[in-house]
Motif scaffolding. Structure first.
Motif, PDB file in Angstrom:
ATOM      1  N   ASP A 104       0.837  -1.215   0.000  1.00 45.10           N
ATOM      2  CA  ASP A 104       0.000   0.000   0.000  1.00 45.10           C
ATOM      3  C   ASP A 104       0.864   1.254   0.000  1.00 45.10           C
ATOM      4  O   ASP A 104       0.620   2.204  -0.767  1.00 45.10           O
ATOM      5  N   ILE A 107       2.323   1.786  -3.219  1.00 44.28           N
ATOM      6  CA  ILE A 107       1.333   2.329  -4.163  1.00 44.28           C
ATOM      7  C   ILE A 107       1.144   3.824  -3.915  1.00 44.28           C
ATOM      8  O   ILE A 107       1.151   4.654  -4.850  1.00 44.28           O
ATOM      9  N   ARG A 108       1.021   4.141  -2.564  1.00 43.66           N
ATOM     10  CA  ARG A 108       0.827   5.561  -2.235  1.00 43.66           C
ATOM     11  C   ARG A 108       2.020   6.406  -2.711  1.00 43.66           C
ATOM     12  O   ARG A 108       1.853   7.471  -3.319  1.00 43.66           O
ATOM     13  N   ASP A 109       3.198   5.869  -2.421  1.00 44.05           N
ATOM     14  CA  ASP A 109       4.404   6.599  -2.864  1.00 44.05           C
ATOM     15  C   ASP A 109       4.386   6.827  -4.363  1.00 44.05           C
ATOM     16  O   ASP A 109       4.649   7.943  -4.865  1.00 44.05           O
ATOM     17  N   ILE A 110       4.085   5.733  -5.044  1.00 43.51           N
ATOM     18  CA  ILE A 110       4.081   5.832  -6.515  1.00 43.51           C
ATOM     19  C   ILE A 110       3.116   6.919  -6.958  1.00 43.51           C
ATOM     20  O   ILE A 110       3.433   7.789  -7.809  1.00 43.51           O
ATOM     21  N   GLU A 111       1.908   6.847  -6.271  1.00 44.87           N
ATOM     22  CA  GLU A 111       0.877   7.828  -6.639  1.00 44.87           C
ATOM     23  C   GLU A 111       1.382   9.274  -6.463  1.00 44.87           C
ATOM     24  O   GLU A 111       1.277  10.125  -7.362  1.00 44.87           O
ATOM     25  N   SER A 112       1.920   9.492  -5.256  1.00 44.88           N
ATOM     26  CA  SER A 112       2.340  10.871  -4.953  1.00 44.88           C
ATOM     27  C   SER A 112       3.473  11.313  -5.871  1.00 44.88           C
ATOM     28  O   SER A 112       3.499  12.451  -6.359  1.00 44.88           O
ATOM     29  N   LYS A 114       3.961  10.217  -8.763  1.00 41.60           N
ATOM     30  CA  LYS A 114       3.380  10.463 -10.096  1.00 41.60           C
ATOM     31  C   LYS A 114       2.766  11.866 -10.147  1.00 41.60           C
ATOM     32  O   LYS A 114       2.992  12.644 -11.087  1.00 41.60           O
ATOM     33  N   ASN A 115       2.005  12.141  -9.050  1.00 44.55           N
ATOM     34  CA  ASN A 115       1.368  13.465  -8.997  1.00 44.55           C
ATOM     35  C   ASN A 115       2.404  14.587  -9.053  1.00 44.55           C
ATOM     36  O   ASN A 115       2.245  15.578  -9.794  1.00 44.55           O
TER      37      ASN A 115
END
Lengths: 161, 268
Positions: A104, A107-112, A114-115
């Motif tokens: 998780d 995933i969160r890291d990747i998301e941030s 990416k953002n």
């Protein structure tokens, strides 16, 4: 055969004296020793019987203790087995939750990231497009159109003010 | 047959061989018993102690075969004295004998004339064998004391007195009643039985041992040729002597048990 009554009297005397002496000096001590031996043997027999009883009691106790120990050992093994499997389950569960958490997080890291990347890219793109645009505009705009543009902008600003 | 060395002392005819043999027998029995109990030990008895204990157990066996051993315990000493005294007495005459021979009257012992070889005795012998010129009378100094009727009957008399005294004091009613059972008419027969028991008790012992000694002296008269027969007879006499000591003790215990047992109780 001649009967001599004096000899009979001597026999009586000799026998009675012998009986008294033997009784006092030989048989009494002998009988007491025989009695003592009898008691000794009886006592030893009793002791042996007691010992035998004690031994069998001890044997039974030992058997019971051994049985107990066996039971205990079995219980301990069972307990160890159950604790072992529980621990393994715990470990697996912990590992699973940990891995989930890590996933998780990733995933969160990747998301941030990416953002962030998107945001950075966006700002860069806007800057770059402005630069590109200004370069293009630098090249294309002449004095006349420039004046026109300035005038337009001034007009716009004047309208707003 | 040999005569007894009798001397007359203060009006009593004292048989010196009997006195000697009684003393010797008693001494041997007493010394044997004393040696056996010299180092008494409960756990490690010596050979003689073992032997004497075996004898005691043997006598206890005799007693328990005739009566309750609880009652009979008091008679173990008596049985032991009887069996040892008679056994030793029976065997004493077997290995050898001491005989002195006299061909004329007038011999003295302890300052007293031996009555058996006085002038009267020689005169009597001369009447019996008038043809013989050289007369000899043999006097036996060493022989079994039990080979004399006065000794055997003396032993039987002791037992007789003990038996009837015990019967009268310990078992009074049943003892006197037993003379009139099963019917009062049996009283004379019972009386005869009582005295014949006493007589046979002593005479059986005397007869057996005396006969043994007579045959030994007869065999001795045959000279060297008699040695094998003598050996056989002496061996047999040892056997007879043992058996007679056993029988005398056994009968003593049987008579005692008859006297002290309450027969009326058994019929209930």
């Amino acid at each position: 055969m001649s009967f001599n009554w004096e000899s009979t009297v001597f026999t009586l005397i000799a026998f009675i004296i012998l009986y008294i002496l033997l009784n006092k000096y030989a048989f009494k001590p002998l009988f007491s020793v025989m009695e003592k031996r009898k008691e000794l043997v009886m006592g030893q027999l009793r002791d042996a019987e007691d010992n035998r009883k004690q031994a069998s009691e001890l044997l039974n106790e030992q058997k019971a203790a051994l049985q107990e120990a066996r039971k205990d050992a079995y219980e301990i093994i069972e307990q160890a087995k159950s604790t072992g499997s529980k621990q393994a389950d715990d470990l697996i569960a912990t590992a699973k939750s940990e891995s989930n958490r890590l996933k998780d997080e990733a995933i969160r890291d990747i998301e941030s990231e990416k953002n962030k990347a998107v945001a950075a890219l966006r700002s860069q793109v806007s800057g770059m497009s402005v630069m590109i645009a200004s370069k293009i505009i630098e090249k294309q705009i002449d004095e006349k159109s420039q004046e026109q543009l300035v005038g337009q902008y001034l007009k716009e600003v004047g309208d707003k003010a | 047959m040999h005569e007894a060395p009798i001397i007359n002392l203060g009006g009593f005819n004292i048989d010196l061989s009997i006195v000697t043999m009684l003393i010797v027998t008693s001494l041997i029995v007493f010394i044997l018993a004393r040696l056996a109990v010299r180092n008494l030990s409960v756990e490690n008895p010596g050979k003689l102690q073992n032997f004497l204990e075996w004898a005691v157990e043997f006598v206890q066996g005799i007693i328990s075969s005739t009566m309750d051993l609880k009652k009979g315990k008091a008679f173990v000493s008596l049985g032991m004295t009887i069996i040892m005294f008679i056994f030793v007495g029976n065997l004493l005459g077997l290995p050898f004998g001491i005989v002195t021979e006299y061909s004329e009257p007038g011999h003295k012992v302890f300052g007293q004339e031996i009555v058996s070889v006085n002038a009267d005795a020689f005169a009597e012998l001369h009447d019996k064998k008038p043809n013989e010129e050289h007369l000899e009378i043999g006097v036996a100094w060493w022989k079994s004391p039990t080979a004399d009727a006065s000794v055997s009957m003396g032993l039987a008399l002791i037992i007789f007195v003990i038996v009837h005294f015990l019967g009268m004091t310990k078992n009074t009613k049943a003892y006197f009643k037993s003379y009139f059972e099963p019917f009062p008419i049996f009283f004379p027969i019972k009386l005869i039985e009582t005295f014949s028991n006493f007589l046979t008790h002593g005479m059986r012992l005397y007869g057996n041992i005396f006969a043994g000694e007579v045959l030994i002296s007869v065999l001795l008269g045959l000279g060297v040729a008699s040695i094998p027969a003598l050996m056989a007879w002496q061996a047999f006499s040892i056997f007879i002597g043992t058996i007679q000591a056993f029988v005398f003790t056994m009968l003593t215990m049987v008579y005692i048990s008859h006297a002290i047992e309450n027969h009326a109780e058994e019929h209930h």
